[in-house]
Motif scaffolding. Structure first.
Motif, mmCIF file in Angstrom:
data_model
loop_
_atom_site.group_PDB
_atom_site.id
_atom_site.type_symbol
_atom_site.label_atom_id
_atom_site.label_comp_id
_atom_site.label_asym_id
_atom_site.label_seq_id
_atom_site.Cartn_x
_atom_site.Cartn_y
_atom_site.Cartn_z
ATOM 1 N N TYR A 19 0.990 -1.030 -0.588
ATOM 2 C CA TYR A 19 0.489 0.241 -0.086
ATOM 3 C C TYR A 19 0.816 0.840 -0.426
ATOM 4 N N LEU A 20 0.736 2.293 -0.966
ATOM 5 C CA LEU A 20 1.223 3.403 -1.067
ATOM 6 C C LEU A 20 0.741 4.568 -1.068
ATOM 7 N N PRO A 21 1.340 5.523 -0.462
ATOM 8 C CA PRO A 21 -0.027 6.930 -0.260
ATOM 9 C C PRO A 21 0.056 6.846 -2.240
ATOM 10 N N ASP A 22 -1.514 8.234 -1.730
ATOM 11 C CA ASP A 22 -2.081 8.068 -2.994
ATOM 12 C C ASP A 22 -1.147 9.618 -3.517
ATOM 13 N N ILE A 23 -0.462 10.133 -2.831
ATOM 14 C CA ILE A 23 0.285 11.487 -3.262
ATOM 15 C C ILE A 23 1.967 11.336 -3.195
ATOM 16 N N ASP A 24 2.092 11.573 -4.039
ATOM 17 C CA ASP A 24 3.667 11.320 -4.850
ATOM 18 C C ASP A 24 4.523 12.199 -3.874
ATOM 19 N N THR A 25 5.723 11.541 -3.533
ATOM 20 C CA THR A 25 6.594 11.975 -2.396
ATOM 21 C C THR A 25 8.046 11.710 -3.413
ATOM 22 N N LYS A 26 8.873 13.014 -2.925
ATOM 23 C CA LYS A 26 10.260 12.974 -3.442
ATOM 24 C C LYS A 26 10.986 12.621 -2.668
ATOM 25 N N ASP A 27 11.032 11.979 -1.435
ATOM 26 C CA ASP A 27 11.790 11.675 -0.348
ATOM 27 C C ASP A 27 11.663 10.055 -0.386
ATOM 28 N N PRO A 28 12.305 9.402 0.078
ATOM 29 C CA PRO A 28 12.282 7.973 0.516
ATOM 30 C C PRO A 28 11.311 8.382 1.952
ATOM 31 N N MET A 29 10.137 7.235 1.745
ATOM 32 C CA MET A 29 9.184 6.903 3.301
ATOM 33 C C MET A 29 9.445 6.347 4.174
ATOM 34 N N ALA A 30 9.428 5.911 4.968
ATOM 35 C CA ALA A 30 9.564 5.154 6.327
ATOM 36 C C ALA A 30 8.367 3.675 5.306
ATOM 37 N N GLY A 31 8.814 2.582 5.436
ATOM 38 C CA GLY A 31 8.491 1.369 5.701
ATOM 39 C C GLY A 31 8.144 0.425 6.265
ATOM 40 N N LEU A 32 6.434 -0.165 6.838
ATOM 41 C CA LEU A 32 6.563 -0.697 7.852
ATOM 42 C C LEU A 32 5.740 -2.001 7.159
ATOM 43 N N LEU A 33 5.902 -3.164 8.071
ATOM 44 C CA LEU A 33 5.997 -4.285 7.585
ATOM 45 C C LEU A 33 4.089 -4.774 9.269
#
Length: 195
Positions: A19-33
């Motif tokens: 699942y990814l946010p619907d908005i574009d992000t320029k920076d890498p984001m935190a990942g949750l398992l």
């Protein structure tokens, strides 16, 4: 946005929902398992949480374990804790390899006994930097907190939306550069709080 992904865990092809946010992000984001209960029946809970939390700017992965649903092996009526831990470690490795995920910001989110499986995986790998344990009134996953070298938090699952909010807040504070986490040798002296 939900994307179906596949990766290998000890020569077994696994399928997962990313699942990814619907908005574009320029920076890498935190990942949750996310990891659910023993029977895998909490997939609905973990997928609901992952979908909601991803909209707060996180990449969220929900595994379809070996011997459950859509992996290459047919479902079986038994549980293999060792293989489940292998699947979780492979999931952490998958998240770490994604360019949209900051490899230093990977968190495990365990619902019920899923927290215990993640705790075992954390002891065997260095990919995971923290653990959120979402527990009901009869869970005892808190017993694993003292055995881990990563920050952990226990969240009450009785109110799902509140559990989601608490998870998001805790993960965001993990990388607040002004926050100092107490170590086991540097515990907080709560008696000073009353002065």
């Amino acid at each position: 946005m939900k994307i179906t992904v596949t990766f290998n865990a000890n020569e077994r092809l696994l399928e997962a929902a990313l699942y990814l946010p619907d908005i574009d992000t320029k920076d890498p984001m935190a990942g949750l398992l996310f990891e659910g209960s023993m029977t895998g029946a909490t997939t609905q809970i973990t997928e609901y949480m992952a979908r909601q939390i991803s909209q707060q700017g996180f990449a969220c992965l929900v595994l379809d374990h070996s011997f459950y649903g859509d992996d290459e092996l047919s479902p079986q009526p038994w549980e293999s804790p060792a293989k489940r831990i292998q699947d979780i470690k492979a999931g952490f490795k998958f998240l770490q390899a994604q360019p949209l995920v900051d490899p230093e910001k990977i968190i495990g989110v365990g619902v019920s006994v899923g927290a215990e499986f993640i705790a075992h995986a954390i002891r065997e790998t260095e990919f995971c930097k923290g653990l959120v344990m979402i527990e009901g009134p009869y869970d005892d996953s808190q017993n694993y907190v003292g055995e881990l070298d990563v920050p952990t938090v226990v969240v009450d699952e009785d109110h799902m939306d509140s559990a989601i909010d608490q998870t998001v807040l805790w993960v965001r504070t993990m990388w607040d550069t002004n926050r100092q986490w107490p170590s086991r040798d540097n515990s907080i002296d709560w008696s000073l709080m009353d002065e």
